[in-house]
Write a protein that holds these residues in place. Sequence first.
Motif, PDB file in Angstrom:
ATOM      1  N   PRO A  63       0.814  -1.215   0.000  1.00  0.00           N
ATOM      2  CA  PRO A  63       0.000   0.000   0.000  1.00  0.00           C
ATOM      3  C   PRO A  63       0.849   1.267   0.000  1.00  0.00           C
ATOM      4  N   GLN A  64       0.200   2.387  -0.327  1.00  0.00           N
ATOM      5  CA  GLN A  64       0.866   3.678  -0.387  1.00  0.00           C
ATOM      6  C   GLN A  64       0.033   4.725   0.360  1.00  0.00           C
ATOM      7  N   VAL A  65       0.731   5.615   1.048  1.00  0.00           N
ATOM      8  CA  VAL A  65       0.097   6.771   1.681  1.00  0.00           C
ATOM      9  C   VAL A  65       0.757   8.001   1.080  1.00  0.00           C
ATOM     10  N   VAL A  66      -0.018   8.777   0.314  1.00  0.00           N
ATOM     11  CA  VAL A  66       0.508   9.915  -0.437  1.00  0.00           C
ATOM     12  C   VAL A  66      -0.291  11.154  -0.067  1.00  0.00           C
ATOM     13  N   VAL A  67       0.411  12.267   0.199  1.00  0.00           N
ATOM     14  CA  VAL A  67      -0.260  13.536   0.483  1.00  0.00           C
ATOM     15  C   VAL A  67       0.222  14.595  -0.509  1.00  0.00           C
ATOM     16  N   PRO A  68      -0.572  15.625  -0.758  1.00  0.00           N
ATOM     17  CA  PRO A  68      -0.162  16.676  -1.699  1.00  0.00           C
ATOM     18  C   PRO A  68       0.803  17.669  -1.069  1.00  0.00           C
ATOM     19  N   GLY A  69       1.550  18.369  -1.942  1.00  0.00           N
ATOM     20  CA  GLY A  69       2.415  19.461  -1.513  1.00  0.00           C
ATOM     21  C   GLY A  69       1.996  20.746  -2.196  1.00  0.00           C
ATOM     22  N   ASN A  70       2.637  21.841  -1.845  1.00  0.00           N
ATOM     23  CA  ASN A  70       2.256  23.133  -2.396  1.00  0.00           C
ATOM     24  C   ASN A  70       2.465  23.213  -3.907  1.00  0.00           C
ATOM     25  N   HIS A  71       3.412  22.445  -4.457  1.00  0.00           N
ATOM     26  CA  HIS A  71       3.621  22.443  -5.904  1.00  0.00           C
ATOM     27  C   HIS A  71       2.545  21.646  -6.647  1.00  0.00           C
ATOM     28  N   ASP A  72       1.706  20.937  -5.931  1.00  0.00           N
ATOM     29  CA  ASP A  72       0.653  20.144  -6.567  1.00  0.00           C
ATOM     30  C   ASP A  72      -0.629  20.931  -6.772  1.00  0.00           C
ATOM     31  N   MET A  73      -0.569  22.245  -6.551  1.00  0.00           N
ATOM     32  CA  MET A  73      -1.681  23.150  -6.848  1.00  0.00           C
ATOM     33  C   MET A  73      -1.275  24.070  -7.994  1.00  0.00           C
ATOM     34  N   PRO A  74      -2.232  24.516  -8.808  1.00  0.00           N
ATOM     35  CA  PRO A  74      -1.900  25.420  -9.920  1.00  0.00           C
ATOM     36  C   PRO A  74      -1.153  26.653  -9.430  1.00  0.00           C
ATOM     37  N   SER A 117      -4.247  29.720  -0.363  1.00  0.00           N
ATOM     38  CA  SER A 117      -3.994  31.131  -0.094  1.00  0.00           C
ATOM     39  C   SER A 117      -2.510  31.477   0.006  1.00  0.00           C
ATOM     40  N   THR A 118      -1.650  30.465   0.063  1.00  0.00           N
ATOM     41  CA  THR A 118      -0.205  30.715   0.125  1.00  0.00           C
ATOM     42  C   THR A 118       0.490  29.901  -0.956  1.00  0.00           C
ATOM     43  N   LEU A 119       1.561  30.447  -1.515  1.00  0.00           N
ATOM     44  CA  LEU A 119       2.276  29.752  -2.587  1.00  0.00           C
ATOM     45  C   LEU A 119       3.226  28.684  -2.060  1.00  0.00           C
ATOM     46  N   LYS A 120       3.772  28.894  -0.880  1.00  0.00           N
ATOM     47  CA  LYS A 120       4.823  28.008  -0.388  1.00  0.00           C
ATOM     48  C   LYS A 120       4.517  27.388   0.966  1.00  0.00           C
ATOM     49  N   SER A 121       4.102  28.195   1.922  1.00  0.00           N
ATOM     50  CA  SER A 121       3.946  27.707   3.290  1.00  0.00           C
ATOM     51  C   SER A 121       2.681  26.864   3.429  1.00  0.00           C
ATOM     52  N   GLY A 122       2.607  26.139   4.539  1.00  0.00           N
ATOM     53  CA  GLY A 122       1.460  25.279   4.805  1.00  0.00           C
ATOM     54  C   GLY A 122       0.914  25.499   6.197  1.00  0.00           C
ATOM     55  N   ARG A 123      -0.170  24.797   6.518  1.00  0.00           N
ATOM     56  CA  ARG A 123      -0.856  25.048   7.778  1.00  0.00           C
ATOM     57  C   ARG A 123      -1.664  23.807   8.160  1.00  0.00           C
ATOM     58  N   VAL A 180       1.277  10.089  19.078  1.00  0.00           N
ATOM     59  CA  VAL A 180       1.892   9.866  17.764  1.00  0.00           C
ATOM     60  C   VAL A 180       3.381   9.579  17.970  1.00  0.00           C
ATOM     61  N   ASP A 181       3.870   8.541  17.298  1.00  0.00           N
ATOM     62  CA  ASP A 181       5.255   8.106  17.460  1.00  0.00           C
ATOM     63  C   ASP A 181       6.206   8.707  16.427  1.00  0.00           C
ATOM     64  N   LEU A 182       5.708   8.954  15.222  1.00  0.00           N
ATOM     65  CA  LEU A 182       6.591   9.306  14.112  1.00  0.00           C
ATOM     66  C   LEU A 182       5.911  10.308  13.197  1.00  0.00           C
ATOM     67  N   PHE A 183       6.640  11.370  12.838  1.00  0.00           N
ATOM     68  CA  PHE A 183       6.171  12.368  11.888  1.00  0.00           C
ATOM     69  C   PHE A 183       7.079  12.337  10.667  1.00  0.00           C
ATOM     70  N   LEU A 184       6.484  12.265   9.477  1.00  0.00           N
ATOM     71  CA  LEU A 184       7.233  12.246   8.215  1.00  0.00           C
ATOM     72  C   LEU A 184       6.820  13.445   7.377  1.00  0.00           C
ATOM     73  N   ALA A 185       7.809  14.150   6.813  1.00  0.00           N
ATOM     74  CA  ALA A 185       7.520  15.343   6.012  1.00  0.00           C
ATOM     75  C   ALA A 185       8.629  15.550   4.989  1.00  0.00           C
ATOM     76  N   GLY A 186       8.480  16.607   4.187  1.00  0.00           N
ATOM     77  CA  GLY A 186       9.466  16.959   3.173  1.00  0.00           C
ATOM     78  C   GLY A 186       9.565  18.465   3.049  1.00  0.00           C
ATOM     79  N   HIS A 187       9.369  18.977   1.827  1.00  0.00           N
ATOM     80  CA  HIS A 187       9.232  20.391   1.515  1.00  0.00           C
ATOM     81  C   HIS A 187      10.554  21.147   1.369  1.00  0.00           C
ATOM     82  N   LEU A 188      11.513  20.937   2.246  1.00  0.00           N
ATOM     83  CA  LEU A 188      12.731  21.741   2.240  1.00  0.00           C
ATOM     84  C   LEU A 188      13.849  21.153   1.394  1.00  0.00           C
TER      85      LEU A 188
END
Length: 275
Positions: A63-74, A117-123, A180-188
Amino acid sequence: MRTLAHLSDLHFGHLDRAVLDALRLAVNQACPDVVVVSGDLTQRARAVEFEDARRFLDALPSPQVVVPGNHDMPFFNLLRRGLWPLAKYRRFINSDTEPFYSDGEIVVLGINTTRASTLKSGRINRQQVSASCERLEHCGPEVTRVVVTHHPFDLPASHGPSALVGRARMAMNGFARCQVDLFLAGHLHVSHAGSSALRYSIPGHAAVVVQAGTAASTRGRGELNSFNLIRIDRPTMEVERWSWDAGRSRFARVLSECFRRMPHGWSRVPGSARD
């Protein structure tokens, strides 16, 4: 034991095809139990980029768990960005932007931190934290809880706090209550692994916070393309960084860091880091 392959920031439309082919081979050879992709599958959210990303995901284990990033919006089409920011993502990748996986040993929950509402940052907001904890609190005490976002909850020393996901402290306090035991992220596009206790200091809670570099983009920001393999065998967790070796045209393990579950939470095992 469970093994997670953690990829991020593929940026189809701005990547190295040789690196991508080697990445697909390395992930398949690792035989992970779950593949996690923490956002920015595309560079400009074009249909052709999403089509390429979809084909790549189909060639990886499930299985796969995939989330969007800021570049995945127009980026340029402000009308589409305002009204249908993730329409192409939902069409080609997953209609669910906050996917969930559970197998009795681990639970992996994706959270969408992108905002039109933001080009780069998230919330992240209270409703997302509350809904996530409702799904996680029913897990047994020995189940490892994993949260996946694009924007990070922790940072390497080279980055200031403005790069954190918005409302990170509120969210971390909420996630501490559902352990929660583990947080996974990217972006930078920078790899990092550490304990949440160093930044948040919440009594009775310390999670492992892992950030992935860019898996295939040419926008490396001073770091080689890389991905993570995370091996969970409670009470231990090993975070491996696999980086691109251009001379051999393959990915190779360059760093391994070990964490152990203690009464107060997860902490790095002294002297465990090895090349």
